[in-house]
Motif scaffolding. Structure first.
Motif, PDB file in Angstrom:
ATOM      1  N   GLY A  25       0.996  -1.314  -0.245  1.00  0.00           N
ATOM      2  CA  GLY A  25       0.038   0.052   0.103  1.00  0.00           C
ATOM      3  C   GLY A  25       1.043   1.152  -0.022  1.00  0.00           C
ATOM      4  N   ARG A 205       9.281  19.613   6.260  1.00  0.00           N
ATOM      5  CA  ARG A 205      10.006  19.808   5.218  1.00  0.00           C
ATOM      6  C   ARG A 205      11.129  18.686   4.885  1.00  0.00           C
ATOM      7  N   LEU A 258      19.985  26.243   9.288  1.00  0.00           N
ATOM      8  CA  LEU A 258      19.899  27.778   8.967  1.00  0.00           C
ATOM      9  C   LEU A 258      18.706  28.430   9.947  1.00  0.00           C
TER      10      LEU A 258
ATOM     11  N   ILE B  56      18.607  30.908  -0.375  1.00  0.00           N
ATOM     12  CA  ILE B  56      18.494  29.338  -0.019  1.00  0.00           C
ATOM     13  C   ILE B  56      17.234  29.417   0.990  1.00  0.00           C
ATOM     14  N   ALA B  57      17.382  30.232   1.964  1.00  0.00           N
ATOM     15  CA  ALA B  57      16.331  30.160   3.039  1.00  0.00           C
ATOM     16  C   ALA B  57      14.953  30.603   2.720  1.00  0.00           C
ATOM     17  N   ALA B  60      13.820  27.569   0.516  1.00  0.00           N
ATOM     18  CA  ALA B  60      13.323  26.324   1.267  1.00  0.00           C
ATOM     19  C   ALA B  60      11.882  26.744   1.887  1.00  0.00           C
ATOM     20  N   LEU B  61      11.602  28.002   2.160  1.00  0.00           N
ATOM     21  CA  LEU B  61      10.220  28.206   2.835  1.00  0.00           C
ATOM     22  C   LEU B  61       9.299  28.080   1.710  1.00  0.00           C
ATOM     23  N   GLU B  63       9.545  26.117  -0.926  1.00  0.00           N
ATOM     24  CA  GLU B  63       9.530  24.793  -1.542  1.00  0.00           C
ATOM     25  C   GLU B  63       8.698  23.946  -0.296  1.00  0.00           C
ATOM     26  N   ALA B  64       8.608  24.250   0.962  1.00  0.00           N
ATOM     27  CA  ALA B  64       7.945  23.722   1.873  1.00  0.00           C
ATOM     28  C   ALA B  64       6.644  23.432   1.616  1.00  0.00           C
ATOM     29  N   ILE B  67       6.002  20.896  -0.594  1.00  0.00           N
ATOM     30  CA  ILE B  67       6.401  19.440  -0.098  1.00  0.00           C
ATOM     31  C   ILE B  67       5.116  18.969   0.573  1.00  0.00           C
ATOM     32  N   TYR B  68       4.605  20.040   1.298  1.00  0.00           N
ATOM     33  CA  TYR B  68       3.241  19.377   2.129  1.00  0.00           C
ATOM     34  C   TYR B  68       2.360  18.926   1.114  1.00  0.00           C
ATOM     35  N   LEU B  70       3.101  17.441  -1.431  1.00  0.00           N
ATOM     36  CA  LEU B  70       3.636  16.064  -1.975  1.00  0.00           C
ATOM     37  C   LEU B  70       3.229  14.981  -0.835  1.00  0.00           C
ATOM     38  N   VAL B  71       3.689  15.329   0.381  1.00  0.00           N
ATOM     39  CA  VAL B  71       3.474  14.316   1.454  1.00  0.00           C
ATOM     40  C   VAL B  71       2.076  14.117   1.624  1.00  0.00           C
ATOM     41  N   ILE B  74       1.462  11.553  -1.317  1.00  0.00           N
ATOM     42  CA  ILE B  74       2.029  10.231  -1.096  1.00  0.00           C
ATOM     43  C   ILE B  74       1.121   9.440  -0.129  1.00  0.00           C
ATOM     44  N   ALA B  78      -1.916   5.860  -1.303  1.00  0.00           N
ATOM     45  CA  ALA B  78      -2.361   4.496  -0.920  1.00  0.00           C
ATOM     46  C   ALA B  78      -3.948   4.137  -1.023  1.00  0.00           C
ATOM     47  N   ILE B  80      -5.592   4.649  -3.420  1.00  0.00           N
ATOM     48  CA  ILE B  80      -6.108   4.496  -4.867  1.00  0.00           C
ATOM     49  C   ILE B  80      -5.956   2.928  -5.285  1.00  0.00           C
TER      50      ILE B  80
END
Lengths: 295, 80
Positions: A25, A205, A258, B56-57, B60-61, B63-64, B67-68, B70-71, B74, B78, B80
């Motif tokens: 799964g 993150r 950072l 970069i900082a 990252a913020l 991108e976060a 990413i949420y 994406l999480v 994912i 499960a 489907i």
């Protein structure tokens, strides 16, 4: 259709010696040494126990690795460093410079914590690129404790450095006039929610980046094995993503440390305010304005 | 049974779509941030290191948020 092909690829890979296998799964993930042992000895209780606690085992391995290299470097300390001691001193000086560049000259006190977090996460992330290894930071249960450690460390440092009164004063948005105090209850709620959201966002993150990268690599490994049927050779088409993995590993460890440093710096910026309370009023107002903007 | 099928097929259409939308806007935001950082570096090359760290900082913020999504995807995949 795509899902079918991925599932097929993962299933094909299961019969191969390396690459991805499909968990029940979940997303496909890369075969590590403990999962490999489980495939070899499916009935052994000991191996099953290892498989259940694989994240803990890999983090402990990572901690031992870091400790061992630091011990090796610090074994024969010399005034003029040679070999490994040289490398380790260079690394620690770089970390110190990084922390002091953000917090200021008093930042050296916080270098041990930030540096440990950086090294621990970096080594854990990089283990995901090594064959038969697994990076424990691709599990939420590993990243959340690190983020919680950062949270408690930052709060306790705030209380220790500013005093309980100063810390609460920071939490209500450092008011110094009537309007400021009237807005205090609102700002208190905002600050508390902001502080509580930090560990969650740090943990999510790191977990999302590392596990996403692993799923990507596993899918491409599965495809590489799946096209064996066509060209008779397992193709390493996941190869470019290993470099992406190296990059992500470093950037995520860097970003985590950072942000830890920035959280510390935001709390400690009030300290200078207390130091310079005897300066002229013009200067003080200007400085507190600057700080409100940063917040 | 039919309801479950409809649910699954809806999920398999809209889950990748949601990721695509998030990816599009995250890419726009990242592009803005990086182009501003490039401008700043071109104007003041001696501050390149500091600008890179800040960039970069910020990245990252940004991108976060992606990413949420994406999480979440994912976790939901499960089903489907």
């Amino acid at each position: 259709m795509l899902f079918e092909s991925v599932a097929w690829a993962a299933e094909t890979a299961e019969h191969g010696t390396e690459a991805a296998h499909h968990a029940e799964g979940g997303a496909p993930h890369i075969l590590n040494i403990i999962a490999f042992l489980q495939k070899l000895f499916p009935d052994s209780h000991f191996v099953h126990f290892l498989h259940q606690h694989e994240n803990i085992l890999f983090t402990v391995f990572c901690a031992i690795l870091i400790s061992f290299f630091c011990w090796l470097g610090a074994r024969h300390r010399q005034m003029i460093p040679r070999g490994l001691q040289n490398c380790i001193e260079m690394l620690f000086e770089g970390l110190d410079k990084f922390v002091c560049g953000i917090i200021g000259p008093k930042g050296t006190k916080y270098t041990p914590f930030v540096g440990s977090v950086f090294l621990y996460i970096l080594i854990n992330n990089l283990m995901g690129v090594v064959p038969l290894m697994h990076s424990a930071t691709s599990a939420f249960t590993t990243t959340l404790p690190i983020a919680l450690a950062v949270f408690f460390y930052v709060q306790l440092t705030g209380i220790r450095e500013l005093g309980l009164g100063g810390y609460l004063h920071h939490l209500v948005g450092s008011p110094n006039d009537l309007i400021g105090w009237m807005l205090a209850p609102l700002l208190l709620i905002l600050h508390v929610i902001g502080e509580l959201a930090r560990p969650l966002s740090l943990a999510l993150r790191l977990f999302g980046n590392i596990s996403g990268e692993h799923v990507l690599m596993a899918i491409f490994m599965g495809m590489g094995v799946a096209i064996t049927g066509v060209i008779k050779v397992p193709a390493p088409i996941h190869f470019p993503f290993l470099f992406l993995g190296l990059l992500t590993s470093f950037i995520q460890a860097f970003v985590f440390s950072l942000l830890t440093t920035i959280y510390l710096a935001l709390l400690l910026s009030h300290e200078h305010e207390h130091d310079e309370a005897h300066g002229n009023d013009q200067h003080k107002t200007e400085q507190s304005l600057g700080i409100t903007e940063i917040n | 049974m039919e309801n479950a099928m409809a649910f699954q097929s809806m999920l398999s259409i809209f889950l990748p779509l949601s990721l695509a939308i998030v990816g599009m806007f995250a890419a726009l935001a990242l592009g803005k941030a990086v182009s501003a950082a490039m401008d700043a570096t071109a104007r003041q090359p001696e501050a390149a290191g500091k600008i890179l760290v800040n960039m970069i900082a910020g990245c990252a913020l940004i991108e976060a948020l992606a990413i949420y999504a994406l999480v979440f995807a994912i976790m939901t995949s499960a089903k489907i």
